[in-house]
Scaffold this motif. Structure first.
Motif, mmCIF file in Angstrom:
data_model
loop_
_atom_site.group_PDB
_atom_site.id
_atom_site.type_symbol
_atom_site.label_atom_id
_atom_site.label_comp_id
_atom_site.label_asym_id
_atom_site.label_seq_id
_atom_site.Cartn_x
_atom_site.Cartn_y
_atom_site.Cartn_z
ATOM 1 N N ASP A 106 0.516 -1.243 -0.397
ATOM 2 C CA ASP A 106 0.248 0.188 -0.523
ATOM 3 C C ASP A 106 0.774 1.397 -0.065
ATOM 4 O O ASP A 106 0.461 2.480 -0.442
ATOM 5 C CB ASP A 106 -0.935 0.098 1.496
ATOM 6 C CG ASP A 106 -0.345 -0.256 2.510
ATOM 7 O OD1 ASP A 106 0.912 0.382 2.821
ATOM 8 O OD2 ASP A 106 -0.960 -0.175 3.156
ATOM 9 N N GLU A 107 2.646 0.992 0.053
ATOM 10 C CA GLU A 107 3.110 1.885 0.317
ATOM 11 C C GLU A 107 3.669 3.244 -1.341
ATOM 12 O O GLU A 107 4.127 3.939 -1.749
ATOM 13 C CB GLU A 107 4.154 1.520 0.694
ATOM 14 C CG GLU A 107 4.422 2.174 2.393
ATOM 15 C CD GLU A 107 5.529 1.286 3.017
ATOM 16 O OE1 GLU A 107 6.501 1.837 2.397
ATOM 17 O OE2 GLU A 107 5.822 0.209 3.841
ATOM 18 N N VAL A 108 2.771 1.907 -2.338
ATOM 19 C CA VAL A 108 2.856 2.129 -3.568
ATOM 20 C C VAL A 108 2.259 3.461 -3.775
ATOM 21 O O VAL A 108 1.055 3.410 -3.721
ATOM 22 C CB VAL A 108 3.072 0.765 -4.425
ATOM 23 C CG1 VAL A 108 3.125 1.504 -6.227
ATOM 24 C CG2 VAL A 108 4.489 0.206 -4.480
ATOM 25 N N VAL A 109 3.009 4.475 -5.237
ATOM 26 C CA VAL A 109 2.120 5.174 -5.455
ATOM 27 C C VAL A 109 2.419 5.765 -6.855
ATOM 28 O O VAL A 109 4.113 5.609 -7.729
ATOM 29 C CB VAL A 109 2.359 6.975 -4.816
ATOM 30 C CG1 VAL A 109 1.955 8.140 -5.650
ATOM 31 C CG2 VAL A 109 2.786 6.750 -3.420
ATOM 32 N N VAL A 110 1.443 5.670 -7.312
ATOM 33 C CA VAL A 110 1.226 5.384 -9.098
ATOM 34 C C VAL A 110 1.904 6.287 -9.642
ATOM 35 O O VAL A 110 2.502 6.134 -10.623
ATOM 36 C CB VAL A 110 0.227 4.638 -9.355
ATOM 37 C CG1 VAL A 110 0.082 5.250 -11.127
ATOM 38 C CG2 VAL A 110 -0.559 3.487 -8.551
ATOM 39 N N ALA A 526 -4.808 8.562 -15.220
ATOM 40 C CA ALA A 526 -6.033 8.920 -15.097
ATOM 41 C C ALA A 526 -6.438 8.963 -13.940
ATOM 42 O O ALA A 526 -7.584 9.557 -13.966
ATOM 43 C CB ALA A 526 -6.232 7.649 -15.485
ATOM 44 N N SER A 527 -5.872 8.802 -12.879
ATOM 45 C CA SER A 527 -6.378 9.157 -11.195
ATOM 46 C C SER A 527 -5.019 8.990 -10.639
ATOM 47 O O SER A 527 -3.695 8.421 -11.260
ATOM 48 C CB SER A 527 -7.196 8.223 -11.128
ATOM 49 O OG SER A 527 -7.072 6.189 -11.329
ATOM 50 N N ILE A 569 -1.424 0.344 -13.202
ATOM 51 C CA ILE A 569 -2.995 0.156 -12.168
ATOM 52 C C ILE A 569 -2.472 -0.257 -10.743
ATOM 53 O O ILE A 569 -1.758 -1.342 -11.192
ATOM 54 C CB ILE A 569 -3.138 -0.686 -13.099
ATOM 55 C CG1 ILE A 569 -3.859 -0.294 -14.783
ATOM 56 C CG2 ILE A 569 -5.396 -0.265 -12.985
ATOM 57 C CD1 ILE A 569 -4.679 -0.758 -14.810
ATOM 58 N N LYS A 570 -2.688 0.147 -10.024
ATOM 59 C CA LYS A 570 -3.050 -0.410 -8.239
ATOM 60 C C LYS A 570 -5.011 -0.370 -8.355
ATOM 61 O O LYS A 570 -5.446 0.540 -7.575
ATOM 62 C CB LYS A 570 -2.524 0.705 -7.704
ATOM 63 C CG LYS A 570 -2.255 0.203 -6.175
ATOM 64 C CD LYS A 570 -1.395 0.759 -5.712
ATOM 65 C CE LYS A 570 -1.239 0.186 -4.268
ATOM 66 N NZ LYS A 570 -0.469 1.176 -3.219
ATOM 67 N N PRO A 571 -5.612 -1.517 -8.766
ATOM 68 C CA PRO A 571 -7.004 -1.312 -8.246
ATOM 69 C C PRO A 571 -7.093 -1.335 -6.875
ATOM 70 O O PRO A 571 -8.051 -0.387 -6.265
ATOM 71 C CB PRO A 571 -7.172 -2.221 -9.330
ATOM 72 C CG PRO A 571 -6.237 -3.210 -9.570
ATOM 73 C CD PRO A 571 -5.255 -2.057 -9.295
#
Length: 758
Positions: A106-110, A526-527, A569-571
């Motif tokens: 959860d630390e990954v920031v896209v 995109a987000s 993508i990190k859904p």
């Protein structure tokens, strides 16, 4: 062309220099323990939700002023997220982040604001979760990269990536701390990249990108590049002992050399060393020895400047079983792990000095100056064809060289604004000069007795380059990068062998060439959790000096063209996906002919493929990873059915499961799969694929760790490297072309204990 490049640089330099920044937000991020700057930390402004990342000096800037923001959010791998009230932030101040023991997906920031390095999110995560436990894992940490060893542990690995058999580095650029690993015009093969001088415990991050799209990278950056970065500081000392099957042993140590007083003044200095020994799993013992030493200083030398000084040395010596033909095993002449020429083997040594000065100016521009020097020696004895050329003495060859390499890298980074558009300007200079004395190819017997010299001479090669990169961040959705790189080569070969059949006698032969490499990429955010990108560019791989002087400079730097369509993508907080479809076209494919001492130019090739990476954390204690790759490669100008690219990988996959428990029990199960692939152009011979699994089990406490490593867990019988080679065995009357191979490791167990202390 030089005038054109200078003109473009001046025009864009004027543009970005005119975009003055006033009352903007700027600061630095440091490690709370070491007090050293942190690179790659994400900094987000609220309520604007604008994001950027820190540079190597820990610096970050925004165009906004403090009255426009309410909060700064700071986050990075291995660090606790910090939320700082805008009222408490002072311009130019240093912000300290605390490290944390556990790292999660959860630390990954896209959307970090550093669009060109999004793939590195995966490698950073893998290092934190899986670790790098041995020299093989140094390269395997890159998704989709396969390696194969085919002459004992002392020789550089053969590298496979994106449908390329890169030999030992022909189509992939490898670097450590900004210093090149690849060797041009090497005695064994163009681009030869031996990374064994890197001690695994010193690696902090791995920066990589597949394709030809990074303007900072020049030679060999076709299939991609890999940059290793060693740690600037260590948080604790380490002593590690390992031992196991096949008389294998390793001792390693990493030790701080400065006390707490200097540490508080942002100074760090440590040393690391390792020694390896193994007889290996072959019938003919390897007696493999390798010693490594590394030391690094990183310290603040002025208000805004840090100095990095490092030095390392490697010495390695081994015997080898070499590549053996199928029929020798099928007919019972030798076993699967046997040798036809037990006198094969080699030794290599490399010493490096590396100095970098990293400076942040008062206007927050960033300057890097780097000088590096390498002294290198290599002596290898191989026998590819046995008694094909010489039925009496055999065909053993010796490849030998002594090299000095000196280089300089300089870069200047500026952040400006044109209205609301953020413009990052990066300009740089790369200079590399190699001189190799008495580079030799000889026909030998029993390793050191020279029967007939084949090539002997001195090589000098200068590569000077300029590059310019402009990144336009129009808003939080769209980022565009455009780059231009110019490389100039000067090659010289002093032939010392009158009988060299490729040249017209003793003397000096020269060649020169240059190439202009444009790059262009578009990123759509995109987000916060979804990014799409298109990247395209021109790259190149250079040819061996001994080959280009023969052709009067033709095909010195044939270009490569590539394009990627990808998404990250990190859904969910526990799932990360990276998918890319790609194309690569080379004007000339290079294949090194080791026994002939030349690089064969085999014609234009084209490849298309798909890369996929999945990272999933179903539980806090469980981490799953999968990399799946497909490539379809063919020669562009050969008839159908006769156009296969020998040894080009088609399907490959790596993956595993990692388990970590708070009670200290942790470990993992990993696999790697490489499918069957053509060994010759008409696909009449096949290099057989394999599926191999490894396992690791550890019991970890703050002061110590006890571990067990199991290589080839299910004792699979597999061929690690394979070649279609024409050979003749002793007493045979006719040669045979078939698969020659080096067997992969048997089941192997290693037990280790690590002790940590302050």
């Amino acid at each position: 062309m030089n005038k054109l490049l200078i003109l473009i640089s001046l025009l864009l330099g004027v543009l970005t220099s005119s975009t003055a920044q006033h009352n903007h937000i700027a600061g630095k991020v440091i490690d709370a323990s070491s007090r050293l700057p942190l690179e790659g930390i994400s900094v987000t402004l609220l309520p604007q939700r604008k994001t950027t990342v820190t540079d190597e000096n820990g610096s970050f800037t925004f165009n906004e002023n403090t009255t426009q923001i309410t909060t700064l959010l700071l986050s990075g791998f291995g660090y606790e997220t910090l939320s700082l009230d805008g009222k408490d932030f002072k311009l130019g101040s240093s912000i300290a982040l605390n490290g944390k023991a556990a790292t999660t997906l959860d630390e990954v920031v896209v959307n970090t604001g550093a669009s060109s390095k999004q793939q590195n999110q995966i490698s950073k995560l893998d290092i934190k979760m899986r670790g790098i436990t041995n020299s093989q894992e140094v390269l395997r940490i890159v998704p989709g990269l396969f390696i194969g060893q085919h002459q004992g542990g002392g020789k550089a690995e053969q590298i496979f990536i994106r449908g390329f058999d890169c030999d030992h580095g022909t189509d992939i650029s490898l670097n450590v701390d900004g210093m090149p690993i690849n060797m041009v015009s090497h005695a064994h093969g163009q681009g030869y990249a031996d990374a064994h001088f890197i001690i695994p415990e010193t690696i902090e991050t791995v920066d990589f990108k597949k394709g030809t799209y990074n303007v900072e990278k020049g030679n060999f950056n076709t299939a991609g590049y890999v940059d290793f970065k060693t740690a600037n500081a260590i948080d604790r000392n380490l002593l590690k002992l390992e031992g196991g099957m096949f008389n294998s042993a390793r001792i390693a140590a990493v030790v701080n050399l400065l006390g707490k007083t200097l540490k508080a003044k942002q100074q760090s200095w440590y040393m690391a060393a390792e020694y390896n020994y193994s007889d290996g799993y072959f019938d003919n013992p390897q007696h493999f020895n390798r010693f490594n030493f590394f030391t690094k200083y990183h310290g603040k030398v002025s208000k805004n400047s840090f100095l990095q000084l490092s030095a390392s040395t490697l010495y390695s010596k081994w015997n080898a079983s070499g590549q053996i033909p199928d029929r020798a095993v099928d007919e019972g002449l030798i076993g699967f792990f046997g040798a036809l020429d037990p006198t094969e083997g080699g030794l290599t040594a490399r010493s490096n000095c590396n100095a970098q000065l990293l400076s942040t100016l008062n206007n927050h521009d960033f300057i890097r100056n780097q000088l590096f020097y390498t002294n290198y020696s290599f002596d290898l004895h191989t026998n590819f064809t046995f008694f094909l050329e010489d039925p009496i003495n055999g065909d053993q060859i010796r490849q030998k060289e002594n090299r000095n390499l000196i280089g300089y890298n300089g870069s200047y980074s500026h952040i400006g604004y044109l209205g609301s558009t953020k413009i990052n300007t990066d300009t740089g200079i790369n200079v590399r000069y190699d001189t190799t004395n008495n580079s030799a190819l000889s026909h030998t017997i029993n390793r050191y007795t020279v029967i007939n010299p084949i090539k002997l001479g001195d090589i000098s090669e200068l590569n000077a380059a300029l590059y310019l990169s402009e990144t336009f961040k129009f808003n939080e959705k769209w980022t565009v990068n455009a780059g231009l790189r110019f490389d100039q080569f000067f090659n010289q070969y002093q032939n010392k062998l009158a009988t060299d059949a490729t040249l017209n006698g003793i003397g000096i032969y020269k060649a020169k060439a240059n190439i202009l490499s444009p790059k262009f990429s578009i990123y759509f955010h995109a987000s916060n959790n979804t990014q799409f990108y298109i990247a395209t560019g021109r790259g190149f791989h250079s040819n061996d000096t001994r080959a280009v002087v023969v052709t009067n400079g033709k095909q010195i730097v044939p270009p490569a063209y590539g394009i990627d369509f990808g998404t990250i993508i990190k859904p969910t907080n526990t799932l990360l996906l990276h998918l890319a479809a790609w194309y690569m076209g080379l004007k000339q494919e290079f294949v090194y002919s080791g026994d002939g001492g030349i690089v064969e130019i085999t014609g234009a090739t084209k490849r298309i493929g798909i890369d996929g990476s999945i990272r999933f954390e179903p539980l806090k204690s469980v981490y799953l990873d999968l990399d799946l790759n497909y490539a379809h490669g063919r020669y562009a100008n050969l008839s159908k059915g006769q156009d296969y690219i020998p040894l080009a990988p088609v399907w490959s996959a790596t993956g595993g499961i990692t388990y970590k428990n708070k009670n200290g029990i942790n470990g993992g199960l990993r696999y790697r799969y490489l499918s069957d692939r053509p060994a010759v152009e008409d696909n009449s011979l096949t290099a057989k694929g394999y599926f191999v699994s490894d396992a690791v089990l550890n019991f970890t406490k703050p002061r110590y760790e006890i571990g067990l490593k199991l290589n080839n867990l299910f004792n699979t019988k597999w061929k690690e490297t394979q070649f279609a080679t024409e050979t003749r065995l002793q007493n045979e009357t006719m040669p045979v072309t078939e698969i020659c191979f080096t067997p992969g490791t048997k089941f192997m167990a290693l037990v280790g204990i690590s002790y940590y202390f302050k």
